[in-house]
Design an enzyme around this catalytic site. Structure first.
Site, short mmCIF file in Angstrom:
data_model
loop_
_atom_site.label_atom_id
_atom_site.label_comp_id
_atom_site.label_asym_id
_atom_site.label_seq_id
_atom_site.Cartn_x
_atom_site.Cartn_y
_atom_site.Cartn_z
N ASP A 147 -4.08 10.38 -5.03
CA ASP A 147 -3.48 9.06 -5.22
C ASP A 147 -4.27 8.11 -4.31
OD1 ASP A 147 -2.10 6.75 -5.54
OD2 ASP A 147 -0.12 7.66 -5.40
N ASP A 203 -1.24 4.85 -2.48
CA ASP A 203 0.19 4.99 -2.76
C ASP A 203 0.94 3.83 -2.08
OD1 ASP A 203 2.53 6.33 -3.77
OD2 ASP A 203 2.98 6.84 -1.70
N ASP A 238 1.27 12.29 -6.12
CA ASP A 238 2.08 11.85 -4.98
C ASP A 238 2.43 13.01 -4.05
OD1 ASP A 238 2.52 9.06 -5.61
OD2 ASP A 238 3.88 9.69 -7.20
C1 2IP Z 1 4.87 5.02 -6.13
C2 2IP Z 1 5.21 4.51 -4.75
C3 2IP Z 1 6.63 4.06 -4.74
C4 2IP Z 1 7.57 5.23 -5.00
C5 2IP Z 1 7.17 5.93 -6.30
C6 2IP Z 1 5.67 6.27 -6.35
O1 2IP Z 1 3.49 5.21 -6.24
O2 2IP Z 1 5.01 5.49 -3.78
O3 2IP Z 1 6.90 3.48 -3.51
O4 2IP Z 1 8.88 4.72 -5.13
O5 2IP Z 1 7.91 7.09 -6.42
O6 2IP Z 1 5.34 6.87 -7.57
P1 2IP Z 1 9.86 4.53 -3.86
O7 2IP Z 1 9.20 3.63 -2.89
O8 2IP Z 1 11.12 4.00 -4.46
O9 2IP Z 1 10.02 5.91 -3.31
P2 2IP Z 1 2.43 3.99 -6.60
O10 2IP Z 1 2.66 2.91 -5.61
O11 2IP Z 1 1.10 4.68 -6.43
O12 2IP Z 1 2.73 3.60 -8.00
CA CA Z 2 1.83 6.92 -5.93
#
Ligand code: 2IP
Ligand code: CA
Length: 372
Positions: free
Chosen positions: A158, A161, A304
Site C-alpha cells: 500500500d 495508506d 493494508d
Molecule cells: C484506507 C485507510 C482508511 C481505513 C480503510 C483503509 O486505506 O487506511 O483510513 O479506514 O480501512 O482501506 P479507517 O480509517 O476508517 O480505518 P486508503 O487510505 O489506502 O484507501
Molecule cells: Ca490502504
C-alpha cells in the site's frame, strides 16, 4: 544473481524511496498544488485531485516493482498493490505510468501524463531515481536464510495508506490516550511479503513518512519491520512501555466502528482509542500502544494487512479473520494464498480483522463476542 541480496534491506530502501516520494508531493510547491486542488473548485480540479493521488500511488508501486525486479528478477511479476499501471483518468483518458531507465526518461513519461507540468514531473522523477541506502543508517538487520526461495514469494504494497489524511495534511493532534487520531502521522507505507504456497506473511515493513517532524514542513521516516520465518524471528519496533500503559487495556478502532462492538470492549473494561488509517491502527498494536485493533467491517484489503501481519507474527501476535475467529472460537489468521481473479472481491479482507500482539488476550474477547 540473488545470492548476496537481502530482501529485507531492499524493501527498507524501497519503503524509504516511497516515503521520499510521499514527502516531496507535499513539500514541492508544484506537486502540492496538484495534490491539494481546491476542493470547492471546478469539477475538473476535483477530478485531477483524485487522479494525481492515483498517479502518486501507481508511481510508488511501479518504483518498488522496478527496484525489486532489478535485484530479484524472479519477484518482478509477484508485486501486487491497489492500482494498475494502466488507469483511466476521470476525463476518460487512458494513463500509463512507467519507470524509465533514467530520470529524464521517467520525467518525459510523467510530463505527458501531468499535462505539461514540467517541474512537477522532474521533481517526481528525481525521487524515483535517487539512490537510497537507508538500510545503512539502521542497525541489527539480520541476514535472511540462504534457503529463502524468492520464486515462492509475493509482495503486497500500500504505497500511501490513510490517503484522506495525506491529502488534507491536517495538523496533528493528540487525543486520549496519547494516540494520534488524525493527520500526517497516520499516513503509512505498507509492504508485506508472503509465501505464495502457504499464503503466510513473513516479512513486513510499516513506515511513517511523516513520523518525525524535524521542522516546519520537514519530516523524516519512522520505520518498523519484522521477519517471521521458521528459522528467524526478528523485528525492530519502537515499543511503548510507559507508565500510562500500566494495567490499562486499550483497544483502537475506526471512527466508523459499530456502537455494539465498542460496547463489548467497554464491558470488558477496555479503554477506547480512535484513529485514521488501517496501517496506523495496526502500528499502534505493533508498538504496544494499544492491545487490539478490531474492525468488524470488510473495509480493508490485502495490501493494508500483509505487512503489519508479518511484523505482528514476528512479535508473537497475528492479524486474524474477525468472523472466522469468532465462529470457531480460535485465532484464524488472515491468509494471502493467491485466489482466482474471477472473484472480483478476492483482494478484500471481507470478514473484518483482529490485530493483536499477544494472542492470550483473545480468549475473553472471542468469548464475549460469541455470547452476543
Ligand atoms: C484506507 C485507510 C482508511 C481505513 C480503510 C483503509 O486505506 O487506511 O483510513 O479506514 O480501512 O482501506 P479507517 O480509517 O476508517 O480505518 P486508503 O487510505 O489506502 O484507501
Ligand atoms: Ca490502504
Amino acid at each position: 544473481m540473488t545470492e548476496n541480496i537481502n530482501l529485507l534491506r531492499v524493501l527498507m530502501n524501497c519503503a524509504e524511496k516511497a516515503a521520499n516520494i510521499a514527502r516531496v508531493c507535499r513539500s514541492n510547491e508544484d506537486l502540492l498544488a496538484l495534490l491539494v486542488q481546491e476542493k470547492t473548485g471546478a469539477e475538473a480540479n476535483q477530478r485531477f485531485e483524485h487522479d494525481f493521488k492515483t498517479l502518486a500511488d501507481v508511481l510508488i508501486q511501479e518504483t518498488i516493482r522496478h527496484e525489486v525486479g532489478k535485484l530479484i528478477p524472479e519477484m518482478r511479476e509477484a508485486i501486487l498493490g491497489e492500482e494498475s499501471t494502466h488507469f483511466t483518468n476521470k476525463l476518460g483518458q487512458e494513463i500509463v505510468i512507467a519507470v524509465g531507465d533514467t530520470a529524464v526518461e521517467t520525467a518525459a513519461g510523467l510530463e505527458a501524463v501531468l499535462d505539461g507540468h514540467t517541474k512537477a514531473a522532474e521533481a517526481l522523477a528525481a525521487e524515483v531515481h535517487r539512490n537510497v541506502d537507508y538500510d545503512s543508517t539502521l542497525e541489527n538487520i539480520p541476514d535472511l536464510p540462504e534457503t529463502l526461495d524468492y520464486s515462492n514469494l509475493g509482495i503486497w504494497i500500500d504505497p500511501i495508506d490513510a490517503t484522506a489524511e495525506y491529502i488534507s495534511g491536517d495538523s496533528i493532534f493528540t487525543d486520549f490516550p496519547g494516540i494520534t487520531s488524525t493527520g500526517l502521522d497516520c499516513v503509512t507505507v505498507l509492504i508485506g511479503v508472503y509465501e505464495r504456497d502457504s499464503g503466510v506473511p513473513i516479512i513486513g515493513i510499516v513506515s511513517q513518512p511523516f513520523g518525525q517532524k524535524l521542522k516546519e514542513n520537514v519530516y523524516s521516516s519512522s520505520l518498523n519491520w519484522g521477519v517471521c520465518l521458521p528459522t528467524l524471528k526478528s523485528h525492530n519496533c519502537k515499543s511503548d512501555s510507559s507508565e500510562r500503559r500500566a494495567n490499562r487495556k486499550i483497544g483502537i478502532f475506526s471512527t466508523s466502528e459499530k456502537a455494539e462492538i465498542l460496547q463489548h470492549f467497554l464491558d470488558l473494561n477496555y479503554e477506547l482509542a480512535f484513529s485514521a488509517g488501517a496501517g496506523h491502527k495496526a502500528l499502534k498494536v505493533i508498538c504496544n500502544e494499544a492491545d487490539i485493533y478490531l474492525l468488524s467491517k470488510g473495509s480493508t484489503f490485502r495490501w493494508d494487512t500483509c505487512g503489519p501481519q508479518a511484523i505482528l507474527r514476528a512479535l508473537g501476535g497475528d492479524v486474524l479473520d474477525y468472523v472466522a475467529s469468532i465462529k470457531q472460537q480460535l485465532p484464524v489468521p488472515i491468509n494471502y494464498i493467491d485466489k482466482s481473479e474471477s472473484d472480483a472481491d478476492w483482494k478484500r479482507n471481507s470478514n473484518g480483522l483482529i490485530a493483536v500482539r499477544d494472542l492470550a488476550i483473545l480468549n475473553e474477547i472471542l468469548n464475549k463476542f460469541a455470547e452476543n
